[in-house]
Design an enzyme around this catalytic site. Structure first.
Site, PDB file in Angstrom:
ATOM      1  N   ASP A 153      -3.493  -7.797   7.641  1.00 24.51           N
ATOM      2  CA  ASP A 153      -4.349  -8.966   7.377  1.00 24.51           C
ATOM      3  C   ASP A 153      -5.325  -9.185   8.526  1.00 24.51           C
ATOM      4  O   ASP A 153      -6.512  -9.481   8.326  1.00 24.51           O
ATOM      5  CB  ASP A 153      -3.535 -10.228   7.058  1.00 24.51           C
ATOM      6  CG  ASP A 153      -2.200 -10.302   7.760  1.00 24.51           C
ATOM      7  OD1 ASP A 153      -1.833  -9.324   8.429  1.00 24.51           O
ATOM      8  OD2 ASP A 153      -1.521 -11.334   7.661  1.00 24.51           O
ATOM      9  N   ASP A 167      -6.402   1.579   0.441  1.00 18.72           N
ATOM     10  CA  ASP A 167      -7.183   1.382  -0.778  1.00 18.72           C
ATOM     11  C   ASP A 167      -7.927   0.049  -0.702  1.00 18.72           C
ATOM     12  O   ASP A 167      -9.137  -0.030  -0.915  1.00 18.72           O
ATOM     13  CB  ASP A 167      -6.235   1.417  -1.986  1.00 18.72           C
ATOM     14  CG  ASP A 167      -6.990   1.523  -3.297  1.00 18.72           C
ATOM     15  OD1 ASP A 167      -8.205   1.775  -3.272  1.00 18.72           O
ATOM     16  OD2 ASP A 167      -6.368   1.343  -4.352  1.00 18.72           O
ATOM     17  N   TYR A 207       1.821   3.868  -4.879  1.00 22.59           N
ATOM     18  CA  TYR A 207       1.069   4.799  -5.732  1.00 22.59           C
ATOM     19  C   TYR A 207       1.930   5.903  -6.320  1.00 22.59           C
ATOM     20  O   TYR A 207       1.468   6.680  -7.137  1.00 22.59           O
ATOM     21  CB  TYR A 207      -0.087   5.421  -4.942  1.00 22.59           C
ATOM     22  CG  TYR A 207      -1.200   4.429  -4.799  1.00 22.59           C
ATOM     23  CD1 TYR A 207      -1.068   3.374  -3.913  1.00 22.59           C
ATOM     24  CD2 TYR A 207      -2.347   4.508  -5.575  1.00 22.59           C
ATOM     25  CE1 TYR A 207      -2.058   2.420  -3.799  1.00 22.59           C
ATOM     26  CE2 TYR A 207      -3.335   3.560  -5.463  1.00 22.59           C
ATOM     27  CZ  TYR A 207      -3.189   2.528  -4.578  1.00 22.59           C
ATOM     28  OH  TYR A 207      -4.155   1.587  -4.480  1.00 22.59           O
ATOM     29  N   LYS A 248       1.687  -3.557   7.564  1.00 20.85           N
ATOM     30  CA  LYS A 248       2.202  -4.908   7.361  1.00 20.85           C
ATOM     31  C   LYS A 248       3.689  -4.869   7.712  1.00 20.85           C
ATOM     32  O   LYS A 248       4.569  -5.283   6.938  1.00 20.85           O
ATOM     33  CB  LYS A 248       1.954  -5.311   5.891  1.00 20.85           C
ATOM     34  CG  LYS A 248       2.215  -6.752   5.567  1.00 20.85           C
ATOM     35  CD  LYS A 248       1.200  -7.714   6.135  1.00 20.85           C
ATOM     36  CE  LYS A 248       1.606  -9.156   5.844  1.00 20.85           C
ATOM     37  NZ  LYS A 248       0.933 -10.130   6.700  1.00 20.85           N
TER      38      LYS A 248
END
Ligand code: NAP
Length: 383
Positions: free
Chosen positions: A246, A270, A136, A203
């Site tokens: 995930d 997000d 971002y 992740k």
């Protein structure tokens, strides 16, 4: 004497208009009712986004920035950002300029809401999203631009990484400083509010030095709170653990009762926010807030839903719940309680807008404005 509570607001683009007009008097009535007329809201209208551009030639006029800075709070509707080109997100810019490094998005099931889950009553957690770093930051270059070619040459010549010249590139910065201050804010919140668990969502198995580092630095900060946190499930302490992103998407659907606070880097947070909103009825009921050390801006998770602009259909619940969050932030707890209770009762009686009605059997949707009127009346009639 009446105490004036000044609140700057940005109406927002697209469906923001309808939502603001349905919500304004509800928020006023909540304060009026809670304090028997001893407190009253004074709104300050501020321009940003498409409306600001049309009226002033600027997306974010200086006056808007100065007013938010002076009052330290604002409530805002959604602002449109073009995809793929055009101007950068005004929402993201606002978060960066006021250094609003914490985004808070409560995901709480209200009885009566439709849900794809068998036991939606187990859904009651908060997504905290780092708000200033990660992809971002907006450091990216179009494929074949002068900048991307310089970057690709640097990668090839200095880093031994070869990519084709038609590659667009973006940079994903995540820092120890940014992660640590965010984690500290959230842990302080968790302790103050007697929460049960904090789970880092990352992740890090793939993006080792950004998301993996985010996990490591979050643990580093957490170890400094050893008297309050546990890493092994000790009784009477807040559990601190982590999940790969995930897997987290699966966990919130199959075992939502195991989660309480999710601590996420910007992009994961997000994605997860919208997915989790789906568990409790959708984006129409998902509020949010952005906090920095000096300023807080309250805004729904949803965007400007342009196809519904001016149709008086959108659900104003997210915006109203943002209002309740704002009231709590400025110590108007009673107004927040009254407002949340009226929303719960209204939804519980199956008085809902199209987005919820279409997920329910035999429920006729009410318009955005009607929904606001029903809630206002409910608050007025409260003993
Ligand atoms: P969106 O505006 O959130 O809308 C996606 C869908 O979510 C809508 O089509 C609608 O679903 C549902 N929805 C959203 N708000 C709703 C509400 N209040 N009541 C009922 N349903 C609602 O997402 P988008 O279409 O991806 O983005 C549109 C614009 O908003 C873009 O320019 C984006 O950049 C911007 N945006 C702004 C913010 C922000 O201001 N913070 C956040 C996200 C996106 P159905 O069509 O199925 O009814």
């Amino acid at each position: 004497m009446t105490d004036i509570v000044t609140i700057p607001y940005i109406e927002g683009d697209g469906a923001g208009d309808d939502i603001w007009h349905a919500s304004k008097e509800v928020l006023e009535e909540s304060v009026q009712k809670a304090y028997g007329g001893k407190k009253r809201i004074k709104w300050i209208s501020l321009l940003a986004g498409e409306k600001a551009l049309a009226k002033t030639g600027e997306l974010l006029p200086e006056e808007t920035l100065q007013t938010v800075k002076a009052h330290q709070v604002a409530i805002k509707g959604p602002l449109t950002t073009p995809v793929g080109g055009g101007f950068r997100s005004v929402n993201v810019y606002l978060r960066q300029i006021f250094d609003l490094y914490v985004c808070m998005r409560p995901i709480r099931f209200l009885p009566g809401l439709p849900s794809p889950l068998k036991k939606p009553e187990h859904v009651n957690f908060i997504i905290f999203r780092e708000n200033t770093e990660d992809l971002y930051k907006g450091i990216e270059w179009r494929a074949e631009s002068k900048e991307s070619l310089i970057f690709l040459t640097f990668l090839r010549e200095k880093m031994g990484v070869s990519l084709t010249d038609d590659t667009g590139v973006g940079v994903k910065p995540i820092s120890r400083t940014g992660t640590a201050r965010f984690t500290r804010w959230v842990l302080d919140y968790a302790i103050k509010n007697n929460r049960k668990a904090v789970t880092v969502v990352h992740k890090g198995n793939i993006m080792k030095y950004t998301e993996g580092a985010f996990r490591e630095w979050a643990y580093e900060v957490a170890r400094g709170y050893a008297d309050k946190l546990t890493f092994s499930g000790e009784k009477d302490k807040i559990l601190f653990n982590d999940r790969i992103a995930d897997n987290m998407f699966l966990q919130v659907i199959l075992r939502p009762e195991d989660y309480d606070i999710l601590l996420c880097p910007n992009l994961n947070g997000d994605y997860l926010s919208d997915a989790c909103a789906a568990l409790i009825g959708g984006l129409g009921v998902a509020p949010g807030a952005n906090f920095g050390d000096n300023v807080a801006i309250f805004e729904p998770t949803h965007g400007s839903a342009p196809k519904y602009a001016g149709k008086d259909l959108s659900n104003p619940t997210s915006f109203l719940l943002c209002g309740a969050m704002l009231f709590r932030h400025i110590n108007l707890e009673k107004a927040a309680d009254i407002l949340e209770y009226a929303i719960e009762e209204t939804v519980g009686n199956k008085i809902v807008t199209y987005d919820l009605a279409r997920q329910m059997d035999n429920v006729r949707p009410v318009r955005c404005s009607e929904y606001g009127e029903v809630i206002k009346k409910r608050i007025e009639q409260r003993a």
